[in-house]
Design a protein around this motif. Sequence first.
Motif, PDB file in Angstrom:
ATOM      1  N   PRO A 131       0.803  -1.230   0.000  1.00  0.00           N
ATOM      2  CA  PRO A 131       0.000   0.000   0.000  1.00  0.00           C
ATOM      3  C   PRO A 131       0.834   1.276   0.000  1.00  0.00           C
ATOM      4  CG  PRO A 131      -0.921  -1.588   1.531  1.00  0.00           C
ATOM      5  CD  PRO A 131       0.391  -2.149   1.078  1.00  0.00           C
ATOM      6  N   VAL A 132       1.976   1.269   0.681  1.00  0.00           N
ATOM      7  CA  VAL A 132       2.824   2.468   0.685  1.00  0.00           C
ATOM      8  C   VAL A 132       3.358   2.745  -0.719  1.00  0.00           C
ATOM      9  CG1 VAL A 132       4.959   3.484   1.542  1.00  0.00           C
ATOM     10  CG2 VAL A 132       3.450   2.308   3.125  1.00  0.00           C
ATOM     11  N   ILE A 133       3.724   1.698  -1.456  1.00  0.00           N
ATOM     12  CA  ILE A 133       4.179   1.888  -2.841  1.00  0.00           C
ATOM     13  C   ILE A 133       3.030   2.415  -3.705  1.00  0.00           C
ATOM     14  CG2 ILE A 133       4.993   0.692  -4.909  1.00  0.00           C
ATOM     15  CD1 ILE A 133       6.577  -1.161  -3.079  1.00  0.00           C
ATOM     16  N   ILE A 134       1.823   1.927  -3.466  1.00  0.00           N
ATOM     17  CA  ILE A 134       0.646   2.447  -4.180  1.00  0.00           C
ATOM     18  C   ILE A 134       0.489   3.932  -3.896  1.00  0.00           C
ATOM     19  CG2 ILE A 134      -1.872   2.340  -4.346  1.00  0.00           C
ATOM     20  CD1 ILE A 134      -1.664  -0.671  -3.770  1.00  0.00           C
ATOM     21  N   VAL A 135       0.701   4.333  -2.648  1.00  0.00           N
ATOM     22  CA  VAL A 135       0.603   5.736  -2.267  1.00  0.00           C
ATOM     23  C   VAL A 135       1.628   6.580  -3.018  1.00  0.00           C
ATOM     24  CG1 VAL A 135       1.010   7.355  -0.360  1.00  0.00           C
ATOM     25  CG2 VAL A 135      -0.439   5.356  -0.008  1.00  0.00           C
ATOM     26  N   ILE A 136       2.835   6.046  -3.198  1.00  0.00           N
ATOM     27  CA  ILE A 136       3.869   6.790  -3.927  1.00  0.00           C
ATOM     28  C   ILE A 136       3.366   7.146  -5.323  1.00  0.00           C
ATOM     29  CG2 ILE A 136       6.173   6.663  -4.956  1.00  0.00           C
ATOM     30  CD1 ILE A 136       6.979   4.797  -2.683  1.00  0.00           C
ATOM     31  N   GLY A 137       2.782   6.170  -6.023  1.00  0.00           N
ATOM     32  CA  GLY A 137       2.313   6.407  -7.384  1.00  0.00           C
ATOM     33  C   GLY A 137       1.085   7.289  -7.448  1.00  0.00           C
ATOM     34  N   LEU A 138       0.037   6.931  -6.705  1.00  0.00           N
ATOM     35  CA  LEU A 138      -1.216   7.670  -6.792  1.00  0.00           C
ATOM     36  C   LEU A 138      -1.125   9.048  -6.145  1.00  0.00           C
ATOM     37  CD1 LEU A 138      -3.912   4.893  -6.182  1.00  0.00           C
ATOM     38  CD2 LEU A 138      -2.919   5.723  -8.320  1.00  0.00           C
ATOM     39  N   GLY A 139      -0.226   9.190  -5.181  1.00  0.00           N
ATOM     40  CA  GLY A 139      -0.049  10.500  -4.561  1.00  0.00           C
ATOM     41  C   GLY A 139       0.514  11.521  -5.538  1.00  0.00           C
ATOM     42  N   MET A 239      11.568  13.206   5.285  1.00  0.00           N
ATOM     43  CA  MET A 239      12.440  12.433   4.407  1.00  0.00           C
ATOM     44  C   MET A 239      12.797  11.052   4.945  1.00  0.00           C
ATOM     45  SD  MET A 239      13.057  14.464   1.764  1.00  0.00           S
ATOM     46  CE  MET A 239      14.557  13.830   1.037  1.00  0.00           C
ATOM     47  N   VAL A 240      13.125  10.967   6.222  1.00  0.00           N
ATOM     48  CA  VAL A 240      13.665   9.726   6.788  1.00  0.00           C
ATOM     49  C   VAL A 240      12.714   8.542   6.672  1.00  0.00           C
ATOM     50  CG1 VAL A 240      14.388   8.625   8.941  1.00  0.00           C
ATOM     51  CG2 VAL A 240      15.341  10.849   8.300  1.00  0.00           C
ATOM     52  N   PRO A 241      11.406   8.695   6.964  1.00  0.00           N
ATOM     53  CA  PRO A 241      10.529   7.515   6.878  1.00  0.00           C
ATOM     54  C   PRO A 241      10.451   6.894   5.487  1.00  0.00           C
ATOM     55  CG  PRO A 241       9.479   9.249   8.163  1.00  0.00           C
ATOM     56  CD  PRO A 241      10.685   9.860   7.521  1.00  0.00           C
ATOM     57  N   VAL A 242      10.741   7.676   4.450  1.00  0.00           N
ATOM     58  CA  VAL A 242      10.673   7.134   3.094  1.00  0.00           C
ATOM     59  C   VAL A 242      11.738   6.063   2.888  1.00  0.00           C
ATOM     60  CG1 VAL A 242      10.667   7.742   0.638  1.00  0.00           C
ATOM     61  CG2 VAL A 242       9.823   9.369   2.325  1.00  0.00           C
ATOM     62  N   ALA A 243      12.807   6.132   3.677  1.00  0.00           N
ATOM     63  CA  ALA A 243      13.858   5.117   3.572  1.00  0.00           C
ATOM     64  C   ALA A 243      13.318   3.722   3.859  1.00  0.00           C
ATOM     65  CB  ALA A 243      15.002   5.449   4.536  1.00  0.00           C
ATOM     66  N   VAL A 244      12.258   3.630   4.647  1.00  0.00           N
ATOM     67  CA  VAL A 244      11.630   2.339   4.928  1.00  0.00           C
ATOM     68  C   VAL A 244      11.178   1.681   3.633  1.00  0.00           C
ATOM     69  CG1 VAL A 244       9.645   1.223   6.020  1.00  0.00           C
ATOM     70  CG2 VAL A 244      10.902   3.002   7.250  1.00  0.00           C
ATOM     71  N   VAL A 245      10.562   2.486   2.756  1.00  0.00           N
ATOM     72  CA  VAL A 245      10.056   1.960   1.490  1.00  0.00           C
ATOM     73  C   VAL A 245      11.197   1.628   0.536  1.00  0.00           C
ATOM     74  CG1 VAL A 245       8.571   2.438  -0.482  1.00  0.00           C
ATOM     75  CG2 VAL A 245       7.953   3.300   1.780  1.00  0.00           C
ATOM     76  N   THR A 246      12.168   2.539   0.425  1.00  0.00           N
ATOM     77  CA  THR A 246      13.247   2.315  -0.537  1.00  0.00           C
ATOM     78  C   THR A 246      14.172   1.175  -0.118  1.00  0.00           C
ATOM     79  OG1 THR A 246      14.465   4.120   0.536  1.00  0.00           O
ATOM     80  CG2 THR A 246      13.225   4.666  -1.445  1.00  0.00           C
ATOM     81  N   ILE A 247      14.303   0.938   1.179  1.00  0.00           N
ATOM     82  CA  ILE A 247      15.103  -0.209   1.629  1.00  0.00           C
ATOM     83  C   ILE A 247      14.418  -1.513   1.235  1.00  0.00           C
ATOM     84  CG2 ILE A 247      15.819  -1.499   3.690  1.00  0.00           C
ATOM     85  CD1 ILE A 247      16.568   1.190   4.954  1.00  0.00           C
ATOM     86  N   SER A 248      13.096  -1.558   1.378  1.00  0.00           N
ATOM     87  CA  SER A 248      12.381  -2.774   0.974  1.00  0.00           C
ATOM     88  C   SER A 248      12.466  -2.972  -0.535  1.00  0.00           C
ATOM     89  CB  SER A 248      10.917  -2.699   1.420  1.00  0.00           C
ATOM     90  OG  SER A 248      10.232  -1.658   0.747  1.00  0.00           O
ATOM     91  N   GLU A 249      12.440  -1.863  -1.284  1.00  0.00           N
ATOM     92  CA  GLU A 249      12.613  -1.948  -2.733  1.00  0.00           C
ATOM     93  C   GLU A 249      14.009  -2.482  -3.065  1.00  0.00           C
ATOM     94  OE1 GLU A 249      12.043   1.158  -6.443  1.00  0.00           O
ATOM     95  OE2 GLU A 249      13.102   1.868  -4.669  1.00  0.00           O
ATOM     96  N   HIS A 250      14.996  -2.018  -2.330  1.00  0.00           N
ATOM     97  CA  HIS A 250      16.373  -2.476  -2.530  1.00  0.00           C
ATOM     98  C   HIS A 250      16.484  -3.984  -2.299  1.00  0.00           C
ATOM     99  CE1 HIS A 250      20.812  -2.417  -2.163  1.00  0.00           C
ATOM    100  NE2 HIS A 250      20.599  -3.327  -1.228  1.00  0.00           N
ATOM    101  N   ILE A 251      15.861  -4.468  -1.240  1.00  0.00           N
ATOM    102  CA  ILE A 251      15.915  -5.899  -0.930  1.00  0.00           C
ATOM    103  C   ILE A 251      15.307  -6.720  -2.066  1.00  0.00           C
ATOM    104  CG2 ILE A 251      15.073  -7.696   0.635  1.00  0.00           C
ATOM    105  CD1 ILE A 251      15.193  -5.580   2.884  1.00  0.00           C
TER     106      ILE A 251
END
Length: 437
Positions: A131-139, A239-251
Amino acid sequence: MSKDSAVVLDINEKPNPFMWITLSFQHLFAMFGATILVPFLVGLDPAVALVSSGLGTIAFLLITRGQVPAYLGSSFAFIVPLIAAQAVGGPGGAMVGSFLAGLVYGIVALIIKAAGHKWILNILPPVVVGPVIIVIGLGLANVAVSMAMNNPQEEYSTLYFSAALVTLAATIIASVFFKGFFSLIPILIGIVTGYLYSLMIGIVNFQQVIEADFLKVPDFVIPFVNYTPAFSWQIAFLMVPVAVVTISEHIGHQMVLSNVTNRDFIKKPGLHKSILGDGAATMIAALLGGPPNTTYGENIGVLAITRVYSIYILAGAAVFAVFFGFIGTISALISSIPTPVMGGVSILLFGIIASSGLRMMVEHKVDLGDKRNLIISSVILVIGIGGAILRISESFELHGMALAAIIGIALNLILPGRPKVQDSILITKNDNDNSAA
């Protein structure tokens, strides 16, 4: 045929000069469109983004000891936070926030080195990350549509909208019908087609390209030169909380790479090193005035198709990116791209980002018939897309996606019925699923 027998060049093999240059340019083209789009949207210099992506990739390759073939470019997840951070603290404040986000990568890397990687799955299951990734796009949907429809006076224009639609159509055609190398660069094809159409209808100002110097230093935003760094809780929490999403993307990218190259990068060189490399690339970008970096799925696709995994080719692409950043003509040409052209590309790109979040939930079989999953995903979507703001004080606010991610993590940890930790976010893909999403 096994993967090993199909390899053209393995990770540490040197290519011949012709292959080196040709395939390095291919990786450059694969990342080019998306990498320049992010700074275009947030008001940063695309030339700086090229330089920082090249230097960040080189840093990543060095930190992973030349064992992980990956290219790093501008991250879409940080678009809205960067815009908000600039509104609060200007370009300097946004760069401080980016640096802090990169620092989080380093902290996470240290924890993973000490405690292993499974703990991160506790706080980042698919029901939160999807859902957070969905928020990135639709936001970002309103941003894309406004760019597509409006003229420079922010008024609706059918002429400008036609440029966006032509760009969108060309990008879709390239994505669906083109094969081989050209199927890897649909964004670039769409931008070029839209630009040529814009020239035909007279909405391109080509004067700056004519007047540009061939060599030009990019508009770097450097601490203690262009601004004095100052810590701000408000920018940190943007800015910092977004790292949660990008770290999961990295994995996820590391797992796809592992399957493409028939190696386990989670074990060797270790997830902590690749995450540290990703964080270092973001901190380098922050020190130069570029957007945060992330590993690029587009370039993973190039690796899968060519079966050329040589890090020398990725390093070559990085060197070319740095070089192009100092070519003033290229910078001016990028700056002359009409807004509706970028808007047309953004309509598809932002939609794909949202769809990839949905795909993650489907692949991991997130059951929305389960009340727990339904509640977590629903709250994340509405808070994130709705742009909710939690204002603690005049200098401390949590916005949209960051707030949604934190609340989603909290709900996942608090609500009863949390499933046992599995390697669910680290999908072991089949051989027929080795393309980058």
